[in-house]
Design an enzyme around this catalytic site. Structure first.
Site, PDB file in Angstrom:
ATOM      1  CG  HIS A 458      -1.735   1.226   1.391  1.00  0.00           C
ATOM      2  ND1 HIS A 458      -3.059   1.303   1.007  1.00  0.00           N
ATOM      3  CD2 HIS A 458      -1.432   2.461   1.900  1.00  0.00           C
ATOM      4  CE1 HIS A 458      -3.529   2.507   1.262  1.00  0.00           C
ATOM      5  NE2 HIS A 458      -2.553   3.238   1.805  1.00  0.00           N
ATOM      6  CD  GLU A 459       1.628   3.838   3.659  1.00  0.00           C
ATOM      7  OE1 GLU A 459       1.981   4.885   3.080  1.00  0.00           O
ATOM      8  OE2 GLU A 459       0.553   3.727   4.275  1.00  0.00           O
ATOM      9  CG  HIS A 462       0.463   6.520  -0.502  1.00  0.00           C
ATOM     10  ND1 HIS A 462      -0.582   7.258  -1.004  1.00  0.00           N
ATOM     11  CD2 HIS A 462      -0.021   5.903   0.607  1.00  0.00           C
ATOM     12  CE1 HIS A 462      -1.649   7.101  -0.239  1.00  0.00           C
ATOM     13  NE2 HIS A 462      -1.342   6.272   0.739  1.00  0.00           N
ATOM     14  CG  HIS A 465       0.135   9.178  -6.754  1.00  0.00           C
ATOM     15  ND1 HIS A 465      -0.994   9.461  -6.019  1.00  0.00           N
ATOM     16  CD2 HIS A 465      -0.032   9.847  -7.923  1.00  0.00           C
ATOM     17  CE1 HIS A 465      -1.801  10.237  -6.716  1.00  0.00           C
ATOM     18  NE2 HIS A 465      -1.244  10.496  -7.865  1.00  0.00           N
TER      19      HIS A 465
END
Length: 669
Positions: A458-459, A462, A465
């Site tokens: 998940h991280e 980020h 992104h």
């Protein structure tokens, strides 16, 4: 004094020289950076001739570079390694920045000149920049006049101070609430590695012996699913849920005061409450749409949670309390699906998961590779650095991983940008991921739970992104998107955590090197919906609590924060005795000093986009370079250079549908 932050860093990728930076450097650089931006703004407002995009909007967008450099370096290190000197400096820095931002956004001459720029000839990213800058000014109160303008500045200053105090008390309270056990029998059920970590934590905290179980930020503590003694589970759970309620680390009154001040500020800005003010700048159409979405999900989630609870009590043959839930849920999952998640930890060694799972997924999807570097200064010895390269070998940016909990680190997991990818500056991104995994005892490997593996993916979503940003202007770069969109790309990246081809590469037993036993992935998939009632309900409880605090109208007060919290949850159809909120008011850092005030709903809002996009990947070949290139070019690299929902539509070909989310969480009829 000589200050490394006053000029661009000469280190690779503009990496700050954390080896030499002090609290004084940050404070001095912020102060100087504010003066520099004031001068730049003065030049804009006094420039001769009609305001144009080139002589007004662009200079404003690119102003404040010293300030930006200093704040990004500081805002990365403060939550990650918040030593006393940095926390002392933080209060002054945040006050200076709040006052400066008020001065910018309430500068009538500047606002008038920016608004006068003709939008007729602007297109693409240039048009988006004008739109976003003016929106930010209006949202900050540029149209407010007279005494209301003075009161707005007072409110912002007090809220900044209160947020800093809340965060500092929360961290100290979390450390103080760690549970110390004298007797090893109290830790029955924990692995040798868990016990060794607890023993080391006790030593680090100054105990003469025994075992210390430190807390993570959410209500649910990772070891509750393994402690076989109910009394130990209860002690750990109660230490978690009572944080912030009393004593020197109490935060409830701070939270109450912040909610009331935010309500007053919303009124000045023309809104009924703070939630309306926040959501006005998000992808959600309005507050009622958010409330309606939550109201649709809550009864289905609670029904599932009650069914799960009944199954737990039938299995246990006795009442199952909140502190027992994770333990018995694991046992039921093991019985029903022949799946013992705790026993899987030896297959999930941190380095293996990171390098052969997380990094490998990114290589297959986007062609990027990660190469560890040992020559760059970091703010703590635990921090590791990788240079990230594109498929053609060109530099993409730096990725920093800070994996383990410590007394100076805030709870939870998050991503920060130390440098954004900004075309106007020729700047490449430097991004960080922070986690709070239990530090292993010296000489032993770090073993992750299945949930912690998902968090790692998940991280890194980020991080991607931020790394893929191709914006020209700082305001539009990377993760500078609406709050209810920012979680979407990271949630999508979780889909690769259990991809069979990746698992075959990274899930190797830490001692034998053996692959996961045959059928394990099938068992995990079969058990996927077990526990979703609880998980969805605890999340929705936190989202409801956030909106309750931020639906206060101007002048409304709260006498008893705990009673207010309980009433808000029960009125929404939730049962906090059955399923406690993922965060309670006393330790809800996301909303009281984390930027998510009235925005915690964004996780489920983003998950609608995520679940629909997972279907898109699956329909188009899954873990394939063509899919990754499309997702990168149409969405991840775009940041806020266009309406983020237009980026979603460019990928999916239509507006999002909620059905994939309902199926994923077991909420269909």
């Amino acid at each position: 004094m000589s200050n490394p932050l006053r000029e661009p860093s000469l280190l690779p990728f503009g990496m700050p020289d954390y080896a030499v930076l002090t609290a004084e450097h940050y404070l001095e650089a912020v102060t100087a950076g504010i003066r520099e931006q004031e001068a730049e703004v003065q030049a804009i407002t006094t420039a001769a001739g009609e305001p144009t995009f080139e002589n007004t909007l662009v200079p404003y967008a690119l102003s404040g570079e010293t300030l930006r450099r200093a704040l990004q370096a500081f805002y990365n290190v403060k939550p990650s390694h918040g030593t006393d000197d940095l926390l002392d400096a933080a209060a002054e820095i945040q006050s200076l920045v709040t006052e400066h931002h008020d001065a910018l956004h309430l500068n009538a001459d500047l606002y008038a000149r920016l608004a006068a720029v003709d939008a007729g000839d602007l297109a693409g990213e240039d048009a988006r920049l004008r739109e976003e800058i003016l929106r930010a000014f209006r949202h900050a109160g540029a149209d407010v006049q007279g005494t209301d303008r003075r009161r707005l500045k007072e409110l912002n200053a007090e809220l900044t101070q209160l947020g800093s105090t809340y965060s500092r008390k929360l961290l100290a309270g979390q450390n103080a609430a760690a549970v110390h056990f004298e007797d090893l029998v109290d830790l029955t059920g924990l692995s040798e590695s868990d016990v060794a970590s607890a023993a080391q934590a006790a030593v680090d905290a100054g105990y003469d012996g025994g075992y210390l179980l430190t807390l993570v930020l959410p209500t649910g503590q990772p070891l509750l699913d393994r402690l076989t003694q109910a009394s130990s589970r209860k002690r750990l759970f109660e230490a978690s849920v009572t944080r912030g309620q009393a004593g020197e680390h109490a935060t409830l009154d701070i939270a109450r005061r912040m909610a009331e001040l935010r309500a007053e500020r919303a009124g000045i800005l023309g809104y009924s409450n703070h939630a309306e003010y926040v959501i006005d700048a998000q992808t959600a159409p309005n507050l009622e749409a958010v409330r309606d979405q939550l109201a649709t999900l809550i009864p289905r989630a609670v029904e599932n949670a009650r069914a799960e609870h009944l199954a737990l009590e039938q299995y246990a043959g006795l009442p199952v309390h909140a502190w027992d839930w994770a333990y018995y849920s694991g046992l039921v999952k093991q019985e029903r699906y022949d799946l013992d998640q705790a026993a899987l930890r030896p297959w999930f060694e941190l380095n293996q998961v990171l390098e052969h799972g997380v990094f490998e997924a990114a290589r297959r999807l986007y062609g990027i590779t990660c190469h560890e570097r040992f020559d760059l200064p970091v703010y703590h010895p635990d921090v590791r650095v990788w240079e990230v390269r594109n498929g053609d070998g060109s530099a993409l940016g730096l990725y920093l991983g800070d994996f383990f909990a410590r007394a100076t680190k805030a709870g939870g997991a998050w991503m920060n940008s130390i440098r954004d990818g900004i075309g106007a500056f020729g700047e490449l991104p430097v991004v960080t991921n922070n986690f709070n995994y239990a530090p292993p005892a010296p000489g032993t490997p770090s073993l992750l739970s299945l949930d912690e593996v998902r968090t790692l993916f998940h991280e890194f979503g980020h991080a991607l992104h931020g790394l893929f940003s191709e914006a020209r202007y700082p305001q539009l770069a990377g993760t500078h998107v609406p709050r209810d969109f920012v979680e979407y790309p990271s949630q999508v990246n979780e889909m690769w955590a259990l991809h069979p081809e990746l698992v075959a590469g990274y899930a190797r037993h830490v001692e034998t090197g053996a692959a996961l036993p045959d059928g394990t992935l099938e068992k995990i998939e079969a058990a996927a919906l077990w526990g979703e009632g609880y998980a969805t309900t605890e999340y929705l409880s936190a989202a409801v609590l956030d909106l309750a605090w931020h639906s206060l109208g101007p002048g409304e007060t709260v006498e008893d924060p705990l009673a207010f919290e309980d009433e808000a949850l029960r009125d929404a159809g939730l049962d906090p005795d059955l399923v406690p909120s993922r965060y309670r008011t006393g330790y809800f850092k996301h909303i009281f000093d984390g930027g998510y005030a009235a925005g915690y709903y964004s996780y489920i809002w983003s998950e609608i986009l995520d679940a629909d996009t997972v279907d898109w990947f699956t329909e188009n070949g899954g873990l394939q370079r063509a899919c990754g290139d499309e997702f990168r070019s149409q969405l991840l690299s775009r940041g806020n250079t266009r309406d983020p929902m237009d980026s979603f539509r460019a990928v999916r070909g239509r507006d999002p549908r909620v059905e994939p989310l309902l199926i994923r969480r077991g909420l269909t009829d």
